[in-house]
Structure formats: structure tokens, C-alpha cells
Design a protein around this motif. Structure first.
Motif, mmCIF file in Angstrom:
data_model
loop_
_atom_site.group_PDB
_atom_site.id
_atom_site.type_symbol
_atom_site.label_atom_id
_atom_site.label_comp_id
_atom_site.label_asym_id
_atom_site.label_seq_id
_atom_site.Cartn_x
_atom_site.Cartn_y
_atom_site.Cartn_z
ATOM 1 N N ARG A 33 -79.801 5.155 16.344
ATOM 2 C CA ARG A 33 -79.434 5.642 15.021
ATOM 3 C C ARG A 33 -79.672 7.149 14.917
ATOM 4 N N SER A 34 -79.124 7.724 13.858
ATOM 5 C CA SER A 34 -79.269 9.170 13.660
ATOM 6 C C SER A 34 -80.523 9.514 12.870
ATOM 7 N N VAL A 35 -81.275 8.492 12.469
ATOM 8 C CA VAL A 35 -82.522 8.697 11.746
ATOM 9 C C VAL A 35 -83.612 7.874 12.430
ATOM 10 N N VAL A 36 -84.793 8.448 12.567
ATOM 11 C CA VAL A 36 -85.875 7.750 13.222
ATOM 12 C C VAL A 36 -86.509 6.761 12.245
ATOM 13 N N GLY A 37 -87.066 5.677 12.773
ATOM 14 C CA GLY A 37 -87.803 4.746 11.925
ATOM 15 C C GLY A 37 -87.372 3.302 12.003
ATOM 16 N N GLY A 38 -86.286 3.000 12.719
ATOM 17 C CA GLY A 38 -85.856 1.613 12.824
ATOM 18 C C GLY A 38 -85.501 1.039 11.465
ATOM 19 N N ALA A 39 -86.096 -0.124 11.140
ATOM 20 C CA ALA A 39 -85.820 -0.775 9.861
ATOM 21 C C ALA A 39 -86.721 -0.261 8.747
ATOM 22 N N ALA A 40 -87.655 0.637 9.065
ATOM 23 C CA ALA A 40 -88.540 1.225 8.047
ATOM 24 C C ALA A 40 -88.078 2.654 7.774
ATOM 25 N N VAL A 41 -87.001 2.762 7.006
ATOM 26 C CA VAL A 41 -86.406 4.073 6.720
ATOM 27 C C VAL A 41 -86.065 4.170 5.238
ATOM 28 N N THR A 42 -86.043 5.406 4.748
ATOM 29 C CA THR A 42 -85.591 5.694 3.382
ATOM 30 C C THR A 42 -84.286 6.470 3.478
#
Length: 540
Positions: A33-42
Motif C-alpha cells: 500500500r501507499s500508506v504504512v500501517g496495514g489495517a491500522a490506518v487513518t
């Protein structure tokens, strides 16, 4: 050349990377994904409205990890809920749990149940403490061929056995019940009123596609009890800025110690040479070499999609094909023009119940019907919903005077029984979820300004949660502790030397705990130290 390459930039992958980097290792984390954090993202899902997209509440994050990674210094702040839960009931009443009100609230329905609450909580806490003590430990592993290794595993088992013996015979019976019985049977033995059994029983079906009267669901209830917030056991809270604030803090901690995090980088395969993992190949054809590889993804994805079948023992691969995934979860985020006005407790001004976990599931019988309905129809016509409105305590998520809400919905079938796709039914079921809340708060539907819908298929596509499984594999008796992901490989290692599992498919399982990443890093470090000692002895 890296020491370790980690596949998956979810919270466990980040925790694992940070511990390895703190030990002086050169580590790279790769995430598709283009944002780090897996399923724990805002993420912003509608202009001006942001929310924790998938994972949505915090309790299980281990305090040792918070301290070791100094997450507070990297921006993480967690606020506990004013009360734990609010249950609007079909007949117009309600139950509040937590905030020092539980006894008084339960007494409205049963004085006997209110009188039993302290004993229930004390016994549950005593058993949860045994689990809590084992969260950051590697489970006893079933081994063959090595006497010394077998002795080491027996010592581990002995330590755990001593903790269980210390409970005393009476509590040991509760321990057995909580690991084998159904949550429904366990709660029925304690309480007589439906609302308190529903409040406690909800935890047994969270992320668990099962009836609360299915054997093993008491353990899932227990699994949700070993957490804490700011030193208070069993409390649930909200991370200011959403769940992404937690993983952003983890990423900052990892980068501070030298971890290289690469986003929008999908791993095509694990490179195995002479029975050992030596790196990965990305979708772009880039080869990243490493002395070891760790994966924070679902074990089914790791072993069945990224590893060549010829590199795994046939029996291991066959069992992994039967790894049980699918948590019956349908996830929504909605933008609201106003707070819900509940028939049971009227008012649109922000009150403590708005800032709690609002559970729409008034009884265990309701939950059981929802499960069987979903099994036969594909989704429950009267679904189970936890509604959380984080903007009531975090005004960074929505415009002034407006709100965001998470709808964590159970039960839906991970795969629809008629073979149709969730793409064909996503909007229909989303309407049902909105209408279900509207039945208890009649202004809810008209207050919805925008919505983001994540069916089980969407959760799989977006986050790699196979069947929408938030735990990376069901927490049933065949898939926990020394059997997670299977007997013989509970120590975060795999049949391939140098390949490790550091995600929720390993002990202690799902939830935003960080424990699998912490524990896997410890085992990786041990293996590196053993090699160094072996090389030193060889030179002598």
C-alpha cells in the motif's frame, strides 16, 4: 544486502523491524500500500472526514512495546472511553457498562446478577492474567529429533503449568471452561439477565464467525480481556488521530533506529536457495537480498502465494491450505451531520454513551440467530453492530459540529452461500446496517452524509485479510497457542530456514497487540546469535 527484509508494514511488521533495528540490524520493510500501517490506518474517506479505516479501537497494544518503542514521544496518545459500552435494547431500555456504573445498571434487570459481577470479574481477571503473562512469550513448540530442544520446550510448558497450578483447583476449572466452552454456556452459568450476557458475550463473536454457543467462543471472549489502556486493565480506548496514529508512531520509532520503509512495493515471491530464505523479489523485478525474511501477513498468503510449493513439506502445505480464515466482518465508516438520537436514551448533544462502544445486539439469542441467518442467507437480516463515534473525543477527525462513526458489523458470510460476489451485494448490506442503527436511533439514516463500505471481499483486497479475517486466522482451539499456525511451528519459524512469521497468524493472535512482532524479533535475534557463536567456535 540487508540483515532482515520484512514483508508487510502493518503494526506487527513495524514492531518487529524496530526491535531488530534497535539491536543493530539493517532492516527494510516492504508494503504494497501507499500508506504504512496495514489495517491500522487513518484515512480521509470523504472531504473533511477521516477515520480509522479498518481496525478502530485500542486496548490490546502491549505496554512493554509502548515503552520500548517510546511511542508517546513519537506522537501516540490514547484516551480511554468514559464508559465501555452502551446497549440500546429492543424494548426501549438500555444498559451501560463501565465508568463505575455497571452494578447499578445491571440491577435494573437483576439484583442477583449485579451481586455476582465482582466475583465474575475477579475470576475472569485471574485467568486473563495467566494469558497476559504468556502474550510476550514464545509458546512451547512441538519438536522432533533434538533432545536438548525438547527439554527446552518442556521447561517452557512447565512455567505455564506452574502459573495455572497457582490459580488453585477452583479457578483451574474456570480456566478449562474459558479455553474450551462456549461463551454462551459460560455466561449462562453466571448470569440470568439477557443484557449483561449480551454485553460480555459480544466479545466472543468479534471477528469470530460463530454462534456465541459454539465451543471455543469463551476463549475469544477471554482474548479480548487481557488488554489495558494507560495502566487500567480491561479498558478500551481511542488513539487521538485514529489507529493510524499508532502505526505512524511505530514507523517513526523504526525509522529513528535506521529501518528503511518502502511503500507501494509489492512482494512477488520469497527467494529460497538450498532450503534457506535469502531475500525477496518485488513485482517490479527488484531482488532484495537478506540474511533472513520475516512476514507480517496472513500465513496463508505467505506460504501459499509467496513461497514455491516445492520449497515446503507436502504435509505443511496441505495443512496451510486448510488454515481457517473468515471472521464474518462487514466494516463501514460514515460521515454524520449530527449524533444519533437513541429512543432508549434521547438526546443529540454529546453524552457519555455516544463516546462508548454502542452495541446493537440485545441478547445472546439475537447473536445466535444472526449467525445461523448468515450461514444460510449470506448475511443476517438482523445484524450485530458495534457503533463507535471517535469524533466525540477526537475533534481532529471531522468538521466542527459533525462526526465520523465506525460500524463494525457481524455476522456476514465470508463467502456467500449462493456463490455470488460481495461486489453484487455490498450496497444492499450497507443499507441494512444503516437501517439497523436507525431502528434504535431514528435520525441516523438521514444524518449520514457519506459512507465507506468494506465487505469481506474488500477487506481481503485492500488489506490482505483473507475472508475479511481480522485475526489472520480464526482463534479456535486448533489455531491458538502451540498450534498457531500449526504444531511444530509455534516459535515464529517456518520449515524454511531464515523465514519467519511475525504477524497475527502467530501467537498470541489477532488484535493490535504488537506481540507477534515483538516475539518474532526475539527469535530472529536468537538465531543470529547462535550462528555467530557457531562461526566463532568453527574458527577456533
Amino acid at each position: 544486502m540487508h540483515d532482515v527484509v520484512i514483508v508487510g508494514g502493518g503494526h506487527n511488521g513495524l514492531v518487529c523491524s524496530a526491535y531488530l533495528a534497535m539491536a543493530g540490524f539493517k532492516v527494510v520493510v516492504l508494503d504494497q500500500r501507499s500508506v504504512v500501517g496495514g489495517a491500522a490506518v487513518t484515512e480521509e474517506f470523504s472531504p473533511g472526514f477521516s477515520n480509522s479505516v479498518a481496525s478502530y479501537t485500542v486496548s490490546l497494544l502491549n505496554p512493554k512495546i509502548i515503552q520500548d518503542l517510546d511511542l508517546a514521544a513519537h506522537g501516540m496518545r490514547i484516551i480511554e472511553r468514559p464508559i465501555s459500552n452502551f446497549l440500546p435494547l429492543d424494548e426501549g431500555g438500555f444498559l451501560k457498562v463501565g465508568g463505575g456504573q455497571t452494578k447499578q445498571q445491571v440491577a435494573k434487570f437483576s439484583q442477583r446478577d449485579a451481586d455476582r459481577l465482582d466475583a465474575y470479574q475477579a475470576r475472569l481477571d485471574a485467568v486473563a492474567d495467566v494469558l497476559r503473562a504468556a502474550v510476550l512469550e514464545t509458546p512451547p513448540n512441538v519438536v522432533e529429533g533434538s533432545t536438548f530442544a525438547a527439554i527446552a520446550e518442556l521447561i517452557k510448558a512447565g512455567r505455564i503449568g506452574n502459573r495455572i497450578r497457582a490459580l488453585g483447583l477452583d479457578l483451574q476449572r474456570d480456566f478449562l471452561d474459558l479455553f474450551t466452552a462456549s461463551a454462551g454456556d459460560f455466561l449462562d452459568a453466571w448470569f440470568e439477565s439477557a443484557p449483561i450476557k449480551a454485553a460480555f458475550g459480544f466479545d466472543s463473536i468479534v471477528g469470530n464467525f460463530a454462534s456465541p454457543y459454539a465451543a471455543g467462543t469463551a476463549y475469544v471472549l477471554l482474548h479480548h480481556c487481557f488488554g489495558e489502556v494507560n495502566g487500567k486493565k480491561g479498558v478500551w480506548g481511542h488513539a487521538i488521530g485514529g489507529m493510524g496514529a499508532i502505526t505512524q508512531a511505530m514507523a517513526k520509532a523504526a525509522v529513528t533506529h535506521g529501518v528503511d520503509i518502502r511503500l507501494a512495493t509489492r512482494v512477488r515471491r520469497i527467494i529460497v536457495e538450498h532450503g534457506r530464505a535469502v531475500g525477496v523479489e518485488t513485482d517490479e523485478g527488484e531482488i532484495i537480498q537478506a540474511a533472513a525474511v520475516a512476514a507480517g501477513i496472513n500465513p496463508k498468503l505467505l506460504y501459499l502465494e509467496l513461497v514455491d510449493a516445492l520449497d515446503l513439506p507436502e504435509g505443511f502445505r496441505r495443512r496451510m491450505e486448510n488454515w481457517r480464515c473468515g471472521s464474518g466482518t462487514f466494516r463501514m465508516n460514515v460521515a454524520l451531520s449530527e449524533l444519533p438520537d437513541f429512543t432508549a436514551l434521547p438526546g443529540r448533544a454529546c453524552a457519555e454513551h455516544h463516546a462508548s462502544g454502542i452495541i446493537i445486539a440485545p441478547s445472546l439469542t439475537y447473536m445466535e440467530r444472526a449467525y445461523f441467518d448468515a450461514r444460510s442467507f449470506g448475511w443476517s437480516r438482523r445484524p450485530i453492530i458495534e457503533l463507535v463515534i471517535p469524533s466525540t473525543i477526537d475533534d481532529s477527525l471531522a468538521p466542527r459540529g459533525q462526526h465520523v462513526a465506525s460500524l463494525f458489523c457481524q455476522h456476514v458470510a465470508p463467502q456467500l452461500p449462493d456463490g455470488s460476489s460481495w461486489d453484487d451485494h455490498r450496497e444492499t448490506v450497507a443499507d441494512l446496517m444503516i437501517d439497523t442503527v436507525d431502528n434504535y436511533a431514528p435520525n441516523f439514516r438521514r444524518s449520514v452524509l457519506a459512507r465507506q463500505i468494506l465487505s469481506p471481499l474488500d477487506l481481503e483486497r485492500t488489506f490482505g485479510l483473507i475472508g475479511g479475517d481480522i485475526f489472520h486466522g480464526s482463534l479456535d482451539l486448533r489455531q491458538i497457542f502451540s498450534a498457531r499456525p500449526m504444531l511444530g511451528y509455534a516459535d515464529y519459524r517456518s520449515p524454511i530456514a531464515g523465514l519467519y512469521l511475525c504477524g497475527s497468524g502467530s501467537h498470541p493472535g489477532g488484535g493490535v497487540t504488537g506481540a507477534p512482532g515483538h516475539n518474532a524479533a526475539r527469535e530472529i535475534l536468537r538465531d543470529f546469535r547462535r550462528k555467530r557463536v557457531a562461526r566463532a567456535l568453527g574458527r577456533r
